[in-house]
Motif scaffolding. Sequence first.
Motif, PDB file in Angstrom:
ATOM      1  N   ARG A  49       0.818  -1.224   0.000  1.00 29.76           N
ATOM      2  CA  ARG A  49       0.000   0.000   0.000  1.00 29.76           C
ATOM      3  C   ARG A  49       0.848   1.269   0.000  1.00 29.76           C
ATOM      4  O   ARG A  49       0.316   2.373   0.023  1.00 29.76           O
ATOM      5  CB  ARG A  49      -0.922   0.009   1.217  1.00 29.76           C
ATOM      6  N   ASP A 106       2.666   3.942  -1.651  1.00 28.41           N
ATOM      7  CA  ASP A 106       2.791   4.529  -2.987  1.00 28.41           C
ATOM      8  C   ASP A 106       4.229   4.890  -3.332  1.00 28.41           C
ATOM      9  O   ASP A 106       4.610   4.857  -4.498  1.00 28.41           O
ATOM     10  CB  ASP A 106       1.898   5.767  -3.111  1.00 28.41           C
ATOM     11  N   ARG A 107       5.040   5.226  -2.322  1.00 28.62           N
ATOM     12  CA  ARG A 107       6.455   5.550  -2.585  1.00 28.62           C
ATOM     13  C   ARG A 107       7.202   4.338  -3.124  1.00 28.62           C
ATOM     14  O   ARG A 107       7.956   4.439  -4.100  1.00 28.62           O
ATOM     15  CB  ARG A 107       7.132   6.058  -1.315  1.00 28.62           C
ATOM     16  N   ALA A 164       5.787   3.370  -6.698  1.00 30.94           N
ATOM     17  CA  ALA A 164       6.268   4.298  -7.725  1.00 30.94           C
ATOM     18  C   ALA A 164       7.744   4.055  -8.019  1.00 30.94           C
ATOM     19  O   ALA A 164       8.171   4.072  -9.186  1.00 30.94           O
ATOM     20  CB  ALA A 164       6.038   5.743  -7.284  1.00 30.94           C
TER      21      ALA A 164
END
Length: 182
Positions: free
Chosen positions: A61, A63-64, A67
């Motif tokens: 979960r 996002d860093r 990405a």
Amino acid sequence: MFGVAGRISPGPIGFDVTMIAVDQPTVARHGLTIVADHTLGDAPDLDLVIVPGGITDAVERDDRVLAWLRDRARTPTIASVCTGAFVLAEAGLLTDQRVTTHWDDVDALRERFPALDVVDGPRWVRSGHVFTSAGISAGIDLALHLVGVLGGPDLAVETAHRMDYAWTPTIPEAPEGPQRGT
């Protein structure tokens, strides 16, 4: 495996092992505190990215992390160990290819990512430049295979011997990309 392979490599190939974490220090499973070489923000380009498994719910979960992995989709070799396959799938690096994970998580991977061809049984699976392995010891088998692909079969056999690891080598495929692994 890669550290030992780099230490005993007789030729120009080197394996510089680099740990990358979201934050410094990182607290691993069972409370082990690790200081990584780099964070996501200052990580260098790599020839090989390996996503570990374990309890990956928070990472899936984050996002860093997702990405960062998407930004490295063109890394010559990408691999996961155990439930690291869930992280690669969340990042979109596994979409519809053949993959594997720990036997206890095969059904969950199939359910959450129905387009994947999730197989139960192989120690590891290759799909293009992405490798997935089953549980922890299967990740060791995959690491030795990758040492063989990147550094030659003799180096892989000697690495397993130095680690006192009973390994049945596979025939390494021709490398796709650089001859170095990090």
